[in-house]
Write a protein that holds these residues in place. Structure first.
Motif, PDB file in Angstrom:
ATOM      1  N   LYS A 199       0.822  -1.218   0.000  1.00 51.17           N
ATOM      2  CA  LYS A 199       0.000   0.000   0.000  1.00 51.17           C
ATOM      3  C   LYS A 199       0.850   1.260   0.000  1.00 51.17           C
ATOM      4  N   ASP A 200       2.047   1.192   0.556  1.00 50.80           N
ATOM      5  CA  ASP A 200       2.878   2.392   0.714  1.00 50.80           C
ATOM      6  C   ASP A 200       4.285   2.144   0.164  1.00 50.80           C
ATOM      7  N   GLN A 301      -0.101   6.321  -7.050  1.00 48.16           N
ATOM      8  CA  GLN A 301      -1.191   7.182  -7.513  1.00 48.16           C
ATOM      9  C   GLN A 301      -2.086   6.453  -8.510  1.00 48.16           C
ATOM     10  N   GLN A 303      -2.670   3.256  -8.531  1.00 46.40           N
ATOM     11  CA  GLN A 303      -3.494   2.325  -7.765  1.00 46.40           C
ATOM     12  C   GLN A 303      -4.673   3.048  -7.122  1.00 46.40           C
ATOM     13  N   LYS A 304      -4.453   4.303  -6.749  1.00 47.13           N
ATOM     14  CA  LYS A 304      -5.532   5.104  -6.163  1.00 47.13           C
ATOM     15  C   LYS A 304      -6.437   5.730  -7.216  1.00 47.13           C
ATOM     16  N   LYS A 305      -6.131   5.460  -8.504  1.00 48.99           N
ATOM     17  CA  LYS A 305      -6.853   6.026  -9.648  1.00 48.99           C
ATOM     18  C   LYS A 305      -6.710   7.539  -9.728  1.00 48.99           C
ATOM     19  N   GLU A 306      -5.611   8.040  -9.200  1.00 44.35           N
ATOM     20  CA  GLU A 306      -5.267   9.461  -9.328  1.00 44.35           C
ATOM     21  C   GLU A 306      -4.357   9.605 -10.546  1.00 44.35           C
TER      22      GLU A 306
END
Length: 528
Positions: A199-200, A301, A303-306
């Motif tokens: 995740k990070d 980003q 993965q976060k859809k950013e």
């Protein structure tokens, strides 16, 4: 009477503890600064404690002329460096930073032009062998000069400890061993838990976070390793198999030494990193290594859809990786997700052209999209993160099934569709998509391998050998045979003898690999 009794007990106590302290001091490693400092901290007001501090000071100082610096300053600074961690991090004072910089003035990186530069744009103009990696990383990530000096002092501290344990005129092997001992055993740098880094990953890539937390993914720890190596005059190269990075020392006429930073620096054979699709291991210079930091950040980003932030980070990565078709591919995909179709096609077209110039294998996802065999939704499905739960696998399978209904020749889609069945242990259903991929694929090595494995597991040895021979024939341009292929051949021989050879066709005659596909083969003899 009571006073004399107390004095007697005190003398008795001292007579008991002093030999214990002396014995502990006698067992101290005389060339290990941190252990001597730790001893001083335990026994600061003893004769042996002072001797341990002076010994640590002597190990860290390059020459006796530095002894005029305050010993109280040295003990305070050394102990602060010894206890740096994420929770109790303390910045060095200006006086302490000056002291550490003077102490590290003889380190090898001080001769690099990049060490004298504080301007990022100027630093990027230097050849890779002239930059100071730590300085470039901190400048690229936007840290203040004070923060940079603080973290560089900590890296100097590590390098000084490594140097203190080296003999005169050390060999590269001795330098590698000393760095491994320090960062993986003495300090205890480790790979973070999967639940944390997945995740990070950017957190465990950033050099300051790696130093503070003593945790890092392969790229984060490799960068720290390279920074220390620069300071002790050890030249290493970064090797980048897909999705990974490790370090290597290579010298003409000598077998390379691989340094696997996710496994405490052990020397892993090169064959471990090569697979069916990977024939040659790529290397990155120090400038390109910095670009990989932004690639990792962009993936978070994504993965976060950013996707807007991901595009900006991939553009930053291109400043350091201008000849990387992979970065162009990833940039193009994110433009697709944003609806910037023309810009996406420009990036993907440039990536295709760059691969041809560099004589690299094509990226099948990009090629399929440019040829109308893949959709934006299909590319999104390929890169969508999926956990290993049953519901998530089933959802991805249904998504890929719908995509393949409209784009049946999407190669990455066929492979992942088959893989969802393999994840569920349903090997029979995986055969059809793999056979289709083997029929239409550009270079379907993975499809042939999986088919050989599935038919072997289902006791259909005739079909398993057929798929295996197809795999060998597809490898005809290789100079070496991958380890997986040799292992597959051995496992098949243990279960079933090869089938009787078939007569080769006229087209196949004269081709050594096609002949091997029709006779009993010895892959060990084939591997160069």
């Amino acid at each position: 009477m009571i006073r004399w009794f107390c004095l007697f007990i005190s003398l008795l106590f001292l007579s008991y503890t002093a030999p214990g302290i002396r014995a502990k001091y006698a067992r101290l490693d005389p060339k290990h600064p941190s252990k001597n400092l730790a001893f001083y901290e335990l026994y600061p007001h003893t004769y042996e404690g002072e001797k341990a501090l002076n010994r640590a000071w002597g190990l860290m100082a390059e020459s006796a002329c530095r002894r005029e610096l305050s010993e109280s300053l040295s003990s305070r600074t050394f102990l602060k460096a010894l206890h740096q961690d994420q929770e109790t991090q303390q910045l060095f004072s200006t006086e302490e930073l000056d002291f550490m910089e003077e102490l590290g003035a003889s380190l090898e990186n001080r001769t690099l032009p990049g060490y004298l530069v504080w301007d990022l744009s100027k630093m990027r103009t230097f050849p890779p062998n002239k930059i100071d990696l730590a300085r470039l990383v901190f400048l690229a990530e936007g840290y203040t000069k004070e923060a940079i000096r603080n973290y560089e002092a900590l890296i100097d501290w590590m390098a000084l400890q490594v140097r203190a344990q080296l003999p005169k005129n050390p060999s590269p092997q001795e330098k590698i061993y000393a760095i491994n001992e320090l960062i993986f055993h003495d300090i205890g740098f480790r790979f973070p838990a999967n639940s944390a880094w997945e995740k990070d990953i950017d957190t465990y890539t950033a050099l300051p976070s790696v130093i503070d937390s003593k945790r890092g993914v392969c790229l984060g720890v490799s960068i720290l390793y390279l920074c220390i190596a620069q300071r002790i005059g050890l030249s290493l190269e970064a090797v980048t198999p897909p999705g990974h990075i490790y370090l290597r020392y290579r010298e003409n006429g000598v077998d390379p030494i691989n340094i696997e930073t996710t496994a405490r620096g052990i020397d892993v054979p090169c064959s471990h990193y090569k697979g069916l699709e990977l024939e040659h291991l790529e290397t990155k210079n120090l400038l390109e290594v910095v670009g990989l930091i932004f690639v990792n950040r962009a993936s978070v980003q994504w993965q976060k859809k950013e996707h807007t932030q991901a595009v900006a980070l991939y553009e930053k990565a291109r400043l350091y990786l201008p000849q990387s078709p992979l970065v162009l591919d990833l940039l193009g995909y994110n433009h697709l997700f944003l609806g910037n179709i023309q810009e996406a096609k420009r990036c993907l077209k440039e990536a295709v052209s760059m691969r041809k110039e560099q004589k690299l294998s094509p990226n099948l996802i990009s090629e399929d999209y440019m040829n109308g065999k893949a959709s934006i939704e299909g590319i999104e499905a390929i890169f969508a993160p999926v956990d290993n739960t049953r519901d998530a696998i089933l959802a991805k399978r249904e998504c890929l099934k719908d995509i393949l209904a409209t784009h049946p020749h999407f190669q990455a889609g066929l492979l992942q569709y088959a893989h969802t069945y393999l994840q569920m242990g349903r090997e029979k259903e995986a055969i059809a998509p793999l056979e289709e991929l083997a029929r239409i694929g550009y270079n379907p090595l993975t499809a042939h391998y999986y088919l050989a494995m599935i038919h072997r597991n289902r006791y259909n040895y005739k079909k398993s050998w057929d798929a295996f021979y197809s795999l060998v024939f597809a490898l005809k341009r290789r100079d070496t045979v991958p380890k997986l292929v040799k292992e597959m051949e051995r496992s098949l021989r243990e279960l079933s003898p090869p089938p009787l050879p078939n007569e080769p066709t006229e087209e196949e005659k004269g081709d050594v690999f096609s002949i091997l596909s029709h006779v009993l083969i010895d892959l060990d003899g084939l591997c160069l």
